[in-house]
Design an enzyme around this catalytic site. Sequence first.
Site, PDB file in Angstrom:
ATOM      1  N   TYR A 158       0.868  -1.184  -0.030  1.00  0.00           N
ATOM      2  CA  TYR A 158      -0.002  -0.005   0.101  1.00  0.00           C
ATOM      3  C   TYR A 158       0.812   1.275  -0.068  1.00  0.00           C
ATOM      4  O   TYR A 158       0.343   2.179  -0.494  1.00  0.00           O
ATOM      5  CB  TYR A 158      -0.967  -0.032   1.123  1.00  0.00           C
ATOM      6  CG  TYR A 158      -2.228   0.635   0.792  1.00  0.00           C
ATOM      7  CD1 TYR A 158      -3.180   0.614   0.061  1.00  0.00           C
ATOM      8  CD2 TYR A 158      -2.670   1.319   2.007  1.00  0.00           C
ATOM      9  CE1 TYR A 158      -4.006   1.166  -0.278  1.00  0.00           C
ATOM     10  CE2 TYR A 158      -3.959   2.247   2.027  1.00  0.00           C
ATOM     11  CZ  TYR A 158      -4.626   2.050   0.653  1.00  0.00           C
ATOM     12  OH  TYR A 158      -5.840   2.923   0.630  1.00  0.00           O
ATOM     13  N   LYS A 165      -3.324   8.046   3.305  1.00  0.00           N
ATOM     14  CA  LYS A 165      -4.619   7.808   4.149  1.00  0.00           C
ATOM     15  C   LYS A 165      -4.392   8.630   5.388  1.00  0.00           C
ATOM     16  O   LYS A 165      -5.378   8.895   6.251  1.00  0.00           O
ATOM     17  CB  LYS A 165      -4.929   6.284   4.217  1.00  0.00           C
ATOM     18  CG  LYS A 165      -5.603   5.515   2.885  1.00  0.00           C
ATOM     19  CD  LYS A 165      -6.813   6.496   2.527  1.00  0.00           C
ATOM     20  CE  LYS A 165      -7.488   5.827   1.178  1.00  0.00           C
ATOM     21  NZ  LYS A 165      -8.584   6.565   0.755  1.00  0.00           N
TER      22      LYS A 165
END
Length: 259
Positions: A158, A165
């Site tokens: 990720y 995020k």
Amino acid sequence: MSALLEGKTVLVTGVLTQQSIAFHAARLAQQEGARVVLTAFGRRSLVELIAQRLPEPAAIVDLDVQNQDHLETLADRVAAQLGPDAALDGVVHSIAFAPRDALGGNFLHTGWDSVATSLEVSAYSLKALTVAVLPLLRRRGGAVVGLDFDAQQAWPHYDWMGVGKAALEATSRYLARYLGGDGIRCNLVSAGPIRSTAAKSIPGFQELADAGTSRAVLGWDLENPEPAARAVVALLSDWFPKTTGEIVHVDGGTHMVGA
């Protein structure tokens, strides 16, 4: 008993496929009585096609969050779709992007240009979108709800999207702080992994998905976006009148299990 969003108007971004959380949030919002306006980035014809699968017709406005002209004219273009006394009661932020070299285990070698794009589109856009429609939100107060993926953990593959995020979560808290006086709430739904179009762009997504589902004490279905969409609609409603700056986890419990 009236529907959860009866009489409300909601702007929903990120509806691109029927598998997206945003699509199901728009669908459920309509079913709960809301008028929905969608945004389209680039592939407007695709959004128009997907919009036909909603219970009710939905107006569509173009929005590229990296285009300043789009942002500066957004409130007026949404108001033109809504007519006299136009106002928004809610906004759903479902926008994220990281260049391919910012994902897939390349964390140590990603250049600033790709990192900057990730942060601008995935985090700063929450502020940019909210400020763009603030004139419509301030008329009645309302709720901004963004879609998150647990930034407490360093997930496989990720990489800089995970950093994005984390920045999204901080951005949400600061929006909540600065907009509370206007009666505007800002919260996030941290959803478990969904096998969506966005997921397909993450190299090694299956490993990430396995990590995100193996600890889900309630179980987790990669093919079912509705649990997260239900949380979005709940946060848009008046049932959370004093909740802001919060992150609601909808991941089957993965976030709270150590091993």
